[in-house]
Design a protein around this motif. Structure first.
Motif, PDB file in Angstrom:
ATOM      1  N   PRO A 151       0.811  -1.219   0.000  1.00  0.00           N
ATOM      2  CA  PRO A 151       0.000   0.000   0.000  1.00  0.00           C
ATOM      3  C   PRO A 151       0.845   1.271   0.000  1.00  0.00           C
ATOM      4  O   PRO A 151       2.024   1.238   0.351  1.00  0.00           O
ATOM      5  CB  PRO A 151      -0.772  -0.115   1.317  1.00  0.00           C
ATOM      6  N   ILE A 152       0.194   2.372  -0.375  1.00  0.00           N
ATOM      7  CA  ILE A 152       0.758   3.697  -0.144  1.00  0.00           C
ATOM      8  C   ILE A 152      -0.317   4.534   0.538  1.00  0.00           C
ATOM      9  O   ILE A 152      -1.515   4.243   0.429  1.00  0.00           O
ATOM     10  CB  ILE A 152       1.223   4.396  -1.440  1.00  0.00           C
ATOM     11  N   LEU A 153       0.116   5.531   1.261  1.00  0.00           N
ATOM     12  CA  LEU A 153      -0.811   6.440   1.931  1.00  0.00           C
ATOM     13  C   LEU A 153      -0.537   7.855   1.446  1.00  0.00           C
ATOM     14  O   LEU A 153       0.618   8.291   1.424  1.00  0.00           O
ATOM     15  CB  LEU A 153      -0.648   6.350   3.448  1.00  0.00           C
ATOM     16  N   ILE A 154      -1.587   8.548   1.048  1.00  0.00           N
ATOM     17  CA  ILE A 154      -1.489   9.948   0.650  1.00  0.00           C
ATOM     18  C   ILE A 154      -2.115  10.800   1.753  1.00  0.00           C
ATOM     19  O   ILE A 154      -3.285  10.611   2.102  1.00  0.00           O
ATOM     20  CB  ILE A 154      -2.227  10.219  -0.679  1.00  0.00           C
ATOM     21  N   ASP A 155      -1.323  11.690   2.325  1.00  0.00           N
ATOM     22  CA  ASP A 155      -1.818  12.629   3.333  1.00  0.00           C
ATOM     23  C   ASP A 155      -1.947  13.987   2.650  1.00  0.00           C
ATOM     24  O   ASP A 155      -0.966  14.725   2.513  1.00  0.00           O
ATOM     25  CB  ASP A 155      -0.843  12.703   4.507  1.00  0.00           C
ATOM     26  N   LYS A 166       0.450  17.185   2.483  1.00  0.00           N
ATOM     27  CA  LYS A 166       1.077  17.065   1.161  1.00  0.00           C
ATOM     28  C   LYS A 166       2.241  16.074   1.213  1.00  0.00           C
ATOM     29  O   LYS A 166       3.374  16.363   0.806  1.00  0.00           O
ATOM     30  CB  LYS A 166       1.547  18.432   0.654  1.00  0.00           C
ATOM     31  N   LYS A 167       1.924  14.875   1.716  1.00  0.00           N
ATOM     32  CA  LYS A 167       2.955  13.864   1.941  1.00  0.00           C
ATOM     33  C   LYS A 167       2.473  12.503   1.464  1.00  0.00           C
ATOM     34  O   LYS A 167       1.284  12.177   1.580  1.00  0.00           O
ATOM     35  CB  LYS A 167       3.290  13.803   3.435  1.00  0.00           C
ATOM     36  N   MET A 168       3.398  11.708   0.925  1.00  0.00           N
ATOM     37  CA  MET A 168       3.093  10.338   0.527  1.00  0.00           C
ATOM     38  C   MET A 168       3.979   9.381   1.318  1.00  0.00           C
ATOM     39  O   MET A 168       5.184   9.609   1.450  1.00  0.00           O
ATOM     40  CB  MET A 168       3.324  10.128  -0.974  1.00  0.00           C
TER      41      MET A 168
END
Length: 224
Positions: A50-54, A58-60
């Motif tokens: 998985p990846i998480l986008i915040d 403005k962070k991955m």
């Protein structure tokens, strides 16, 4: 707002999701399939989930263990963690009084064990084993978390992935070197903080787990 890209049959996706669900962390989940793959690859060309986008920061975040840390609640306070370490050591001693006793843990658990040892030596413990010592937060290289290690007189083993986002090797190697003969470092090629390795290496996570457990066992036997 947090958005997680992953797939329902991915065990690493579920590791991140379970932590987020247990902590009541609000997030949107996007399944990576034919309809979303192009958008996913545009965000993360490596293609590993998985990846998480915040979006607020403005962070991955692209590593499962770091997603858990990023989206979860604050860990237990150090005093409580130290008490848990001491209770575990005492229980292990009660259950197997004739066996050599070693302490340690994975990531935060290993760090708290090292702190507990500096506060007051752990009874009967012959050495400390760290599975992925979290030297610094992801993206914030520093060796401040290792300052107390110089006060530990016990042998220490660091088992670390070469691609660990929480332990820059440019910082970790000098830390271990400064500890001298008390410390040993075992690096796992291509592994991240969770000791996950890419499929292209031809190795599985089970292979890596066996490798680090064998290394830990051999090291502990050498201290007996």
């Amino acid at each position: 707002m947090l958005t997680v890209y992953g797939h329902p049959i991915s065990s690493f996706t579920w590791k991140a999701l379970i932590a987020l669900y247990e902590n009541d962390t609000p997030f949107d989940f996007i399944t990576v399939d034919q309809s979303t793959y192009a958008d996913f690859i545009a965000k993360w060309p490596m293609g590993k989930f998985p990846i998480l986008i915040d979006s607020d920061r403005k962070k991955m975040v692209t590593e499962t263990s770091v997603i858990i840390e990023h989206g979860g609640k604050r860990p237990d306070p150090p005093a409580l963690a130290h008490a848990a370490v001491r209770a575990a050591v005492a229980k292990a001693r009660d259950l197997a009084p004739s066996l050599p006793l070693f302490a340690g843990g994975k990531s935060f658990g290993g760090r708290m064990t090292s702190q507990a040892q500096t506060k007051e030596p752990l009874p009967h413990v012959r050495g400390l084993v760290f599975f992925g010592f979290p030297l610094h937060p992801a993206g914030k290289p520093s060796d401040e978390r290792a300052t107390h290690l110089s006060d530990i007189r016990l042998p220490m083993l660091f088992l670390q992935g070469e691609n660990d986002a929480l332990a820059s090797l440019d910082l970790l190697k000098p830390v271990v070197a400064r500890l001298g003969e008390r410390a040993a470092l075992k690096l796992v090629p291509h592994a991240d903080h969770s000791f996950h390795v890419p499929a292209k290496t031809g190795r599985t996570d089970a292979d890596v787990l066996n490798e680090i457990l064998d290394a830990a066992a051999a090291w502990m036997l050498g201290r007996d």
